[in-house]
Design a protein around this motif. Sequence first.
Motif, short mmCIF file in Angstrom:
data_model
loop_
_atom_site.label_atom_id
_atom_site.label_comp_id
_atom_site.label_asym_id
_atom_site.label_seq_id
_atom_site.Cartn_x
_atom_site.Cartn_y
_atom_site.Cartn_z
N LEU B 154 0.86 -1.18 0.00
CA LEU B 154 0.00 0.00 0.00
C LEU B 154 0.90 1.23 0.00
CD1 LEU B 154 -2.57 -0.97 2.82
CD2 LEU B 154 -2.32 -1.92 0.53
N THR B 155 0.60 2.17 -0.89
CA THR B 155 1.47 3.35 -0.94
C THR B 155 0.69 4.64 -1.04
OG1 THR B 155 3.33 4.39 -2.08
CG2 THR B 155 1.78 3.20 -3.46
N GLY B 156 1.25 5.69 -0.44
CA GLY B 156 0.63 7.01 -0.47
C GLY B 156 0.49 7.56 0.92
N SER B 157 -0.65 8.20 1.20
CA SER B 157 -0.86 8.74 2.54
C SER B 157 -2.33 8.93 2.80
CB SER B 157 -0.13 10.08 2.69
OG SER B 157 -0.87 11.11 2.06
N GLY B 224 8.29 8.60 4.48
CA GLY B 224 8.91 9.66 3.69
C GLY B 224 9.34 9.20 2.30
N ALA B 225 8.57 8.29 1.69
CA ALA B 225 8.98 7.74 0.39
C ALA B 225 8.81 8.77 -0.73
CB ALA B 225 8.16 6.50 0.08
N GLU B 226 9.75 8.73 -1.68
CA GLU B 226 9.71 9.63 -2.84
C GLU B 226 10.02 8.83 -4.09
OE1 GLU B 226 11.58 13.79 -1.52
OE2 GLU B 226 12.91 12.08 -1.24
N ASP B 227 9.79 9.48 -5.24
CA ASP B 227 10.12 8.88 -6.54
C ASP B 227 9.62 7.45 -6.66
OD1 ASP B 227 11.32 11.14 -7.46
OD2 ASP B 227 13.29 10.61 -6.65
N ILE B 228 8.34 7.31 -6.44
CA ILE B 228 7.73 5.98 -6.51
C ILE B 228 7.51 5.60 -7.97
CG2 ILE B 228 5.65 4.66 -5.91
CD1 ILE B 228 5.53 6.53 -3.42
N ARG B 240 9.16 0.48 -6.80
CA ARG B 240 10.47 1.04 -6.50
C ARG B 240 10.27 2.41 -5.87
NH1 ARG B 240 13.16 3.30 -10.14
NH2 ARG B 240 11.91 2.63 -11.91
N PHE B 241 11.13 2.80 -4.94
CA PHE B 241 11.02 4.13 -4.32
C PHE B 241 12.29 4.43 -3.54
CE2 PHE B 241 10.41 2.49 -0.04
CZ PHE B 241 9.92 1.22 -0.28
N ARG B 242 12.39 5.69 -3.11
CA ARG B 242 13.51 6.09 -2.26
C ARG B 242 12.95 6.50 -0.91
NH1 ARG B 242 15.57 10.81 -2.82
NH2 ARG B 242 14.67 10.99 -4.89
N SER B 243 13.59 6.04 0.15
CA SER B 243 13.17 6.44 1.49
C SER B 243 14.42 6.60 2.35
CB SER B 243 12.22 5.39 2.06
OG SER B 243 12.19 5.44 3.46
N HIS B 248 14.78 1.48 -2.74
CA HIS B 248 14.18 0.21 -2.38
C HIS B 248 13.44 -0.36 -3.58
CE1 HIS B 248 14.62 0.67 2.04
NE2 HIS B 248 14.55 1.96 1.75
N ARG B 249 13.35 -1.67 -3.62
CA ARG B 249 12.53 -2.33 -4.63
C ARG B 249 11.86 -3.51 -3.95
NH1 ARG B 249 12.51 -6.40 -8.24
NH2 ARG B 249 11.64 -5.97 -10.30
N ILE B 250 10.54 -3.54 -4.00
CA ILE B 250 9.82 -4.63 -3.34
C ILE B 250 9.02 -5.37 -4.42
CG2 ILE B 250 8.13 -5.25 -1.55
CD1 ILE B 250 8.71 -2.57 -0.20
#
Lengths: 97, 464
Positions: B154-157, B224-228, B240-243, B248-250
């Motif tokens: 799940l991603t976002g806020s 605080g994830a960015e560049d998803i 993929r994202f940066r935190s 990271h890559r899941i």
Amino acid sequence: MPKRIDPDTETVTFTFEGQIIRARPGDTVASALAASGIRHLRDSAVSGEPRGIFCMMGACFDCLVEVNGQPNRQACMTPVSQDLAVSRQRGGVEVKI
Amino acid sequence: MTQLKDVVIIGAGPAGMACAVEAASKGLSTVVLDENPQPGGQIYRAIESATENRLRVLGQDYARGRELASEFRQANGVDYRPGSTVWNIGPDRLVEFSRDGKSSAIRAGHLVVATGAIERPCPLPGWTLPGVTTAGALQILLKTSGITYEGAVLTGSGPLLWLLAAQMVDAGSPPKAIVETVPRERLFRTLPELIAALGAREYLLKGMSMIRKVKRSGVRIHLGAEDIAIEGSGAVSAIRFRSKGTEHRIATDTVALHQGVVPNQQVTRLLGCRHFWDDNQKCFRPELSEDRETSCAHVYVAGDGGGIEGAKSAEMQGRLVGLAIAEKEGRGTGPRITELRLALKREARVRPFLEKLYTPSRQILHPDDATVICRCEEVTAGSVRETVAQGAPGPNQVKSFLRTGMGPCQGRICGLVVTSVISESSGKSPDDVDYYRIRPPLKPLPLAELADYSADMPDSRDPA
Ligand code: FES
């Protein structure tokens, strides 16, 4: 991976692209397909790429399928019923009147 | 012949149901048109058929919808027509709708738009791949069909993201990870709003206990994830994202997106009601009077379609509108309108905090050039920017150049993003940029059905 949380009560069957899908009362065509692990419901009208459910509430139109020969039906808004013949929507959509 | 009804309500969510109950109790002839087969809207979707198991997983706030649904079912004088899709509203509130493959029309003395909210569009690289849905979609699958997903990310806020995660934990399929986009420093910036929200601390406590439940169940949480970006060919295979400075890559086959919900504007736009940009909610809202009447006389909005305030407020707004209409029709309503207004103010105290903490991420408000923003016509943010640079002043011109908003969803998904991209590249305010013009039909209608339908029949008083 989809998983049902209620005990098995499948009672309705319909076909998707000729394949028999088991569904439960209360399912929409989209939820029954989701439970069966089918995610590719249509090809996009522009690039032809596969699309599947997105909003499940009738807003995005990404779940368009043909139901009993009628195109442009929203799978997420179509309740399942016995023997529906559902297939992928391919190509464009006409919405104007 | 076209029927005339005192009140026509579009939508049978909390606002629509509550409005119908009040209007009918004052003796007004009341019709409720709703697309779904059962009352409840999205928040209480499938509330009448929910199994014990589902009620347990979905929790108290969902289960309480049963009371309102049964109040609605038992209300005398409510003509409830499930499975009705409104496709146009003509002059003088002639509501045209399709039901069981047949179109007909009702003229509304007062029209109540209770069409609620839709999920805010979350344009990200790869968001059109099958297997990527909104968080709301996963919740609807749980509500209508008891379907959950194993190994989802799940991603976002937003509160719904945590609520869904907690429900998935209770369903025995905790998400594989939560990738939250709230910048780390934001919580400190929202201190003043947090203090103001203490007046509604039951929401804060509920939120905290939800988050605790998810954390305790061992779900991986990235803040605080960015560049998803979502990867996959033919279907999603990873996110993929940066935190905290790390990439990271899941691997996953299910990704749910969420950045809050926004008013569904289709009906109020079709009617030509005046809207304004709410910069805290980052969306358009219809201008409403104290009684929630729009700039179009006799047209009201109850519920989240007027701005996001949640299910409890939606129900109270529904009651308020039902009573306000009764008042206008000369029926006495006592002190309840005043009480409802006060209760609504109390209920709203938590909103500024939530709006500021969960303001949508920059990535989805201002997507990269290569990101598709119009899913139907596959138009990228970059081509919208180019078209603006070439002189297109607003969404309707961009639409005629690029076909954005011309596909079957009619801009429901891309509309707000197109406005914010144009606003950013032209330097104009969202109010000046404005929104798509919405035209009928609101949903595609089989041609044969349209051919059988003719609206220009004389009005008649409903014999009933
Ligand atoms: S999934 Fe969005 S309209 Fe059906």
